[in-house]
Write an enzyme that holds these catalytic residues in place. Structure first.
Site, PDB file in Angstrom:
ATOM      1  N   GLU A 251      35.362  33.795  48.328  1.00  0.00           N
ATOM      2  CA  GLU A 251      35.525  34.957  47.210  1.00  0.00           C
ATOM      3  C   GLU A 251      34.118  35.346  46.675  1.00  0.00           C
ATOM      4  O   GLU A 251      33.545  34.164  46.422  1.00  0.00           O
ATOM      5  CB  GLU A 251      36.298  34.905  46.536  1.00  0.00           C
ATOM      6  N   ASP A 326      39.101  41.147  49.307  1.00  0.00           N
ATOM      7  CA  ASP A 326      39.245  42.926  48.682  1.00  0.00           C
ATOM      8  C   ASP A 326      39.734  43.686  49.111  1.00  0.00           C
ATOM      9  O   ASP A 326      40.007  45.020  48.830  1.00  0.00           O
ATOM     10  CB  ASP A 326      38.147  42.328  47.130  1.00  0.00           C
TER      11      ASP A 326
END
Length: 503
Positions: A251, A326
């Site tokens: 991430e 995401d």
């Protein structure tokens, strides 16, 4: 009281006699016996190493020697009927013949990958921003912001000489996700991952991933996901060579080392079939490996400290394939099999799994893809007959120029998934539909992502229109060209039409 033991002894003697006769009698003839199930599969080997699979997927073969369930589900376009695709024999290779028949004369989509572990962590098409609590997710091109599935017939290969099909992630927004995975590592618990992919289709965009991600399809901060990334996106800069490389998407960064860049002695990691490996102990180490999926052993690209800000890991119980954490939708790639394990697999176990992959007999990956093309273009608006102008990185695009100069000139990169990106010559920045399309277009981005991606639509009168990927709305020269361009229309009229010049 003595009858049952006596019968049992006689039965055992009879079975032993018949077995001995079966061994002694030679078998003649040319009829081939059915293919025997594998003595072990990747997940049998992981279990033997003390790091069991908690999620395992393949469209080509069984991951356990005892598995006899479906591999994946397909849906055909003609009548929306579905079909589960299963194995030719327990523990064996896929039986692809029903798929060929089922999809004849129409198209088919892979709608679900079945988890072969008892956890039933199946992977349906990702909900994207359509799921409850996923307001921070990037939208997919499907209904209500969901993703789309892969073309079931688009990636033919053979395994052990038998026909099979992989998962082809070549259309923007193709992705699969389970946001409630059971028994997978979370937090800073050690985790191992591998997938079989290919360098025949990769990208420098975010993100072709497989592994653990966030349960809300959103960016929840550093260390909230742990997935394999395979591609050539050099997130931190400073990479050596063209790629692609196996990395860890942790991430807010695809890392090929703790610092980010790939080791300089490994400029690329390529092959018709590539095995990609990542393992993370959650606090002090993550390790990256790659191998040839048809022969040979594993190469270690990196093993060492986690990047700054990623200790401890904060992994969530979600499994994804094809997109970023995401739901970043622009990665492209190929997937044939992969697993998520509990614990930090040792080298011997990974070597054994690699040997099992090469022994499976993957071959005949011949699908080809056109490379992105780049043209120099200008856009003349039908709303007022003037050219679209990108004055600088602080001024929104507007159709107000009577002639073409540097400010009215753009590089248009046509991707192999039907989308384009525009880079302004005025400032060498990419045009973005700012704020997910809710703000006027402006050329102020250093790299293309979802907001910088548009579909190029060809109209019947020879003009073109642009549809912004992230909100699926048409770009308009607002107020008959008197206001800045913005992606806020659902239909095409003169304000949404442009002549493409110079391509």
């Amino acid at each position: 009281m003595l009858v049952i033991p006596l019968l049992r002894r006689r039965t055992r003697l009879l079975l032993a006699f018949l077995l001995a006769m079966a061994i002694a009698v030679p078998v003649f003839g040319t009829t081939a016996a059915p293919a025997a199930a594998a003595s072990s599969g990747p997940c049998d080997l992981y279990a033997s190493g003390g790091t069991p699979c908690e999620a395992a997927y393949s469209t080509t073969r069984a991951m356990f020697s005892s598995y006899n369930g479906p591999l994946y589900q397909i849906q055909r376009a003609s009548d929306s009927a579905t079909l589960n695709i299963s194995l030719a024999s327990p523990g064996g290779i896929v039986n692809a013949a029903p798929q060929v028949s089922f999809c004849s004369g129409t198209s088919c989509t892979i709608t679900q990958l079945y988890d072969q572990t008892p956890n039933a962590n199946n992977l349906p098409i990702s909900p994207g921003s359509s799921c409850a609590g996923c307001s921070g997710s990037l939208s997919g091109p499907g209904p209500n912001g969901s993703d789309i599935g892969a073309d079931a017939m688009a990636l033919p290969v053979t395994v052990g000489g038998h026909s099979a099909y992989g998962v082809l992630v070549n259309n923007i927004g193709t992705g699969y996700r389970n946001n409630a995975a059971k028994n997978v590592p979370t937090g800073s618990q050690p985790e191992g991952l591998y997938m079989l992919t290919s360098s025949r289709l990769t990208s420098g965009s975010c993100c072709f991933d497989f592994g653990s991600a966030e349960t809300d399809d959103s960016d929840d901060g550093n260390a909230t996901m742990n997935a394999i990334y395979y591609g050539s996106a050099c997130w931190t800069g400073g990479c050596t060579g063209p790629g692609p490389w196996v990395g860890g998407d942790l991430e807010n960064g695809m890392y090929f080392s703790a610092a980010g860049p790939n080791p300089s002695n490994i400029p690329s990691e390529t092959g018709e079939f590539v095995s990609a490996w990542e393992k993370n102990n959650g606090t002090t180490n993550f390790t990256l490996k790659y191998g040839n999926g048809q022969s040979g052993g594993l190469n270690q690209a990196y093993s060492g400290a986690l990047p700054d800000g990623y200790n401890p890991m904060k992994v969530q119980p979600s499994i994804e394939l094809g997109t970023g954490g995401d739901n970043s939708p622009e990665g492209t790639g190929e997937f044939f099999e992969g697993a998520v394990t509990k614990g930090f697999p040792d080298d011997a176990t990974e070597n054994a799994v690699q040997a099992d992959i090469t022994a499976a007999g993957y071959a005949d990956n011949t699908t080809t893809f056109p490379p992105p093309t780049q043209s120099v273009i200008s856009l003349k608006s039908h709303a007022n007959g003037k050219y679209v102008d990108a004055a600088d990185n602080t001024t929104s695009l507007i159709a107000d120029a009577a002639s073409v100069g540097t400010n009215e000139t753009f590089d248009m990169v046509a991707n192999n998934n039907g989308t384009v990106n525009l880079r302004a010559h005025s400032d060498n920045q990419w045009v973005t539909a700012e704020n997910s399309g809710n703000a006027p277009l402006i050329a102020n981005r250093g790299a293309p992502g979802p907001w910088e991606t548009f579909y190029l639509l060809h109209n019947s009168d020879g003009s073109v229109s642009l549809r912004a990927y992230n909100n699926q709305h048409i770009v308009t020269a607002e107020d008959a060209g008197a206001s800045a361009l913005i992606a806020n229309r659902t239909a095409i009229g003169p304000w949404e039409e442009f002549d493409l010049a110079g391509a």
